[in-house]
Write a protein that holds these residues in place. Structure first.
Motif, PDB file in Angstrom:
ATOM      1  N   ALA A 432      50.777  44.939  42.083  1.00 13.72           N
ATOM      2  CA  ALA A 432      49.846  46.019  42.392  1.00 13.72           C
ATOM      3  C   ALA A 432      48.852  46.223  41.261  1.00 13.72           C
ATOM      4  O   ALA A 432      47.661  46.467  41.482  1.00 13.72           O
ATOM      5  CB  ALA A 432      50.621  47.305  42.673  1.00 13.72           C
ATOM      6  N   ILE A 433      49.330  46.113  40.014  1.00 15.60           N
ATOM      7  CA  ILE A 433      48.429  46.239  38.863  1.00 15.60           C
ATOM      8  C   ILE A 433      47.460  45.057  38.820  1.00 15.60           C
ATOM      9  O   ILE A 433      46.270  45.214  38.542  1.00 15.60           O
ATOM     10  CB  ILE A 433      49.257  46.302  37.560  1.00 15.60           C
ATOM     11  N   THR A 434      47.962  43.858  39.118  1.00 20.80           N
ATOM     12  CA  THR A 434      47.127  42.654  39.071  1.00 20.80           C
ATOM     13  C   THR A 434      45.941  42.751  40.036  1.00 20.80           C
ATOM     14  O   THR A 434      44.818  42.384  39.694  1.00 20.80           O
ATOM     15  CB  THR A 434      47.975  41.424  39.404  1.00 20.80           C
ATOM     16  N   TYR A 435      46.187  43.257  41.244  1.00 16.88           N
ATOM     17  CA  TYR A 435      45.134  43.343  42.252  1.00 16.88           C
ATOM     18  C   TYR A 435      44.452  44.707  42.280  1.00 16.88           C
ATOM     19  O   TYR A 435      43.666  44.967  43.199  1.00 16.88           O
ATOM     20  CB  TYR A 435      45.719  43.046  43.638  1.00 16.88           C
ATOM     21  N   ALA A 436      44.775  45.586  41.322  1.00 18.00           N
ATOM     22  CA  ALA A 436      44.277  46.957  41.378  1.00 18.00           C
ATOM     23  C   ALA A 436      42.743  47.003  41.424  1.00 18.00           C
ATOM     24  O   ALA A 436      42.155  47.701  42.247  1.00 18.00           O
ATOM     25  CB  ALA A 436      44.801  47.754  40.192  1.00 18.00           C
ATOM     26  N   LYS A 437      42.086  46.274  40.536  1.00 20.90           N
ATOM     27  CA  LYS A 437      40.623  46.322  40.468  1.00 20.90           C
ATOM     28  C   LYS A 437      39.998  45.858  41.775  1.00 20.90           C
ATOM     29  O   LYS A 437      39.064  46.486  42.296  1.00 20.90           O
ATOM     30  CB  LYS A 437      40.152  45.430  39.303  1.00 20.90           C
ATOM     31  N   GLU A 438      40.506  44.754  42.334  1.00 22.13           N
ATOM     32  CA  GLU A 438      39.959  44.224  43.581  1.00 22.13           C
ATOM     33  C   GLU A 438      40.226  45.152  44.756  1.00 22.13           C
ATOM     34  O   GLU A 438      39.460  45.175  45.718  1.00 22.13           O
ATOM     35  CB  GLU A 438      40.555  42.849  43.860  1.00 22.13           C
TER      36      GLU A 438
END
Length: 467
Positions: A432-438
């Motif tokens: 979830a953190i990895t894709y947060a920005k996208e």
């Protein structure tokens, strides 16, 4: 020279020597030792030990070899034979005495027997050591002189020196342990087993313990304080003289020997903190780097070792993409499966993905391949297999729905509010953190760590971006 055989019976290790009963004797000794766990002493009625061993013979369907035991083969008789053997003078693992009150026979473990049982347990299931506790114990002892002022030798410098030596031994074991991982890595034959090895390494106790040793309990935080306090022990004449006097009484030495021993302990502790510790940690870091480099190299080797097959796969993929541009996938696939065949997506393209063309081989003779037409059942089975294979619970869209569900109507959420019960939860949180920005979220990394159910995650806050 060491004189260990002057303090143990001549046949102390005979039961564990090469022979058909060695495993049975080792199991029996560990079972007997386990019986004492809830007792206030290593002293238990004989019939209780006999019953425990008899149950072992019955449940595991084992028997003593005829070379050492020729009596009846009942579980009870073999249990009695094992007890008789352990209390013999030649072995000396146990001894028998009569209770003064009940006149009942009691089985008592000898000191050497206890040490042997603990050694067998340690060999079978080595205890995980907490490295950072040794440093904190040294710091805590020096920071609280009230703890050792009554006996500055035993409770002070001797205790400090013991923690330094224990930490040194623990780190040396750790260095050896990493070497075993590296040796195992070189022998990996498949990419799957290599991946399992790396995941086991990352999820293991070593990473957590090593992280605490290099971060929260980093020796550099305490080193100057510890060295200053140790120097202060030598400079403070009343304290130093008291240590020497206590050492003389404790170790049965004269004044000069005791003074040399105390100085050696202080200097050895300082030398470990100044030199030995850094050398050991450097060696560990070096081996960790070797481990990771071998893992990367091994993965590349396993991935590329069959270039011909890989080339066939690449040509097949190119053919499929060419065909997809000519045919409408909507006529043959359900809408929810269209994303499974985006073969020409360059979302994760990087320099490492570029492959230079090789010299093409000329085709001298045409080859005709017969194509078998698939039945409707085979097509449906293949589609279902594709669905299962392509399902990724940590994909970007799945992680967006996961965060929205966890946040509800709130605009932000803390790491402590996310579930952390299983390994799947920590993987979901990281994804979830990895894709947060996208996915339209902002992540703010905070100080400290959040721990739950033997899992540990850096604290953070996720906020929805303005529309």
């Amino acid at each position: 020279m060491f004189q260990v055989f002057n303090v143990i019976p001549a046949g102390f290790f005979n039961n564990l020597a090469s022979g058909s009963n060695q495993r049975i004797y080792a199991d029996c000794m560990q079972l007997i030792y386990k019986e004492y766990e809830r007792e206030i002493s290593y002293r238990i009625p004989r019939n209780r030990i006999r019953d425990t061993l008899a149950i072992y013979f019955l449940e595991h369907h084992v028997e003593l070899s005829e070379e050492e035991y020729t009596g009846d083969r009942t579980a009870n008789d073999m249990a009695v034979a094992v007890i008789r053997k352990f209390i013999s003078k030649e072995i000396g693992w146990l001894y028998e005495e009569i209770d003064d009150t009940t006149y009942e026979k009691q089985i008592v473990m000898t000191e050497n027997g206890i040490a042997l049982a603990e050694f067998l347990n340690q060999l079978e299931k080595p205890e995980q050591e907490e490295f950072s506790s040794y440093i904190y114990n040294i710091y805590n002892t020096l920071n609280n002189p009230e703890q050792w002022k009554e006996n500055p030798y035993v409770n002070g410098i001797k205790n400090i020196n013991k923690n330094a030596r224990d930490l040194s031994k623990a780190l040396k074991k750790l260095s050896t342990f990493i070497r075993k991982i590296i040796e195992k890595m070189v022998q990996e034959q498949t990419l799957e087993s290599l991946t399992e090895n790396i995941l086991e390494y990352c999820d293991g106790n070593f990473i957590r313990e090593y992280s605490r040793l290099t971060k929260q309990q980093n020796i550099h935080i305490y080193r100057i304080f510890i060295k200053t306090k140790l120097d202060g022990m030598i400079a403070d004449e009343p304290v130093f003289e008291r240590m020497v006097q206590d050492c003389m009484e404790e170790e049965n030495m004269d004044h000069m020997q005791a003074e040399d021993l105390v100085l050696d302990m202080i200097q050895a502790t300082k030398r470990f903190l100044d030199e030995d510790y850094d050398q050991i940690m450097h060696d560990i870091k070096h081996k960790i780097n070797i481990y990771l480099q071998i893992a990367i190299g091994r993965a590349r080797f396993l991935r590329n070792r069959e270039n011909d097959i890989r080339g066939n796969v690449e040509r097949t993929m190119r053919y499929l993409m060419e065909e997809m541009t000519e045919l409408s996938m909507k006529d043959t696939l359900p809408e929810e499966m269209e994303d499974l065949f985006q073969l020409n997506s360059h979302e994760f393209l990087d320099e490492g993905s570029v492959r230079f063309p090789r010299q093409m081989q000329s085709i001298k003779e045409p080859v005709v391949t017969e194509i078998e037409e698939m039945t409707e059942e085979a097509i449906q089975a293949a589609m279902e297999a594709q669905r299962k294979e392509a399902y990724n619970p940590y994909a970007r869209d799945m992680m967006k729905r996961y965060l929205e569900k966890q946040m509800g109507d709130a605009r932000e959420i803390q790491s402590e509010d996310l579930p952390l019960h299983r390994k799947e939860d920590i993987l979901a949180n990281i994804s979830a953190i990895t894709y947060a920005k996208e996915n339209g979220f902002e992540v703010e990394v905070q100080d400290g760590f959040y721990e739950a159910n033997d899992m540990r995650l850096r604290r953070f806050k996720i906020t929805k971006e303005d529309a």
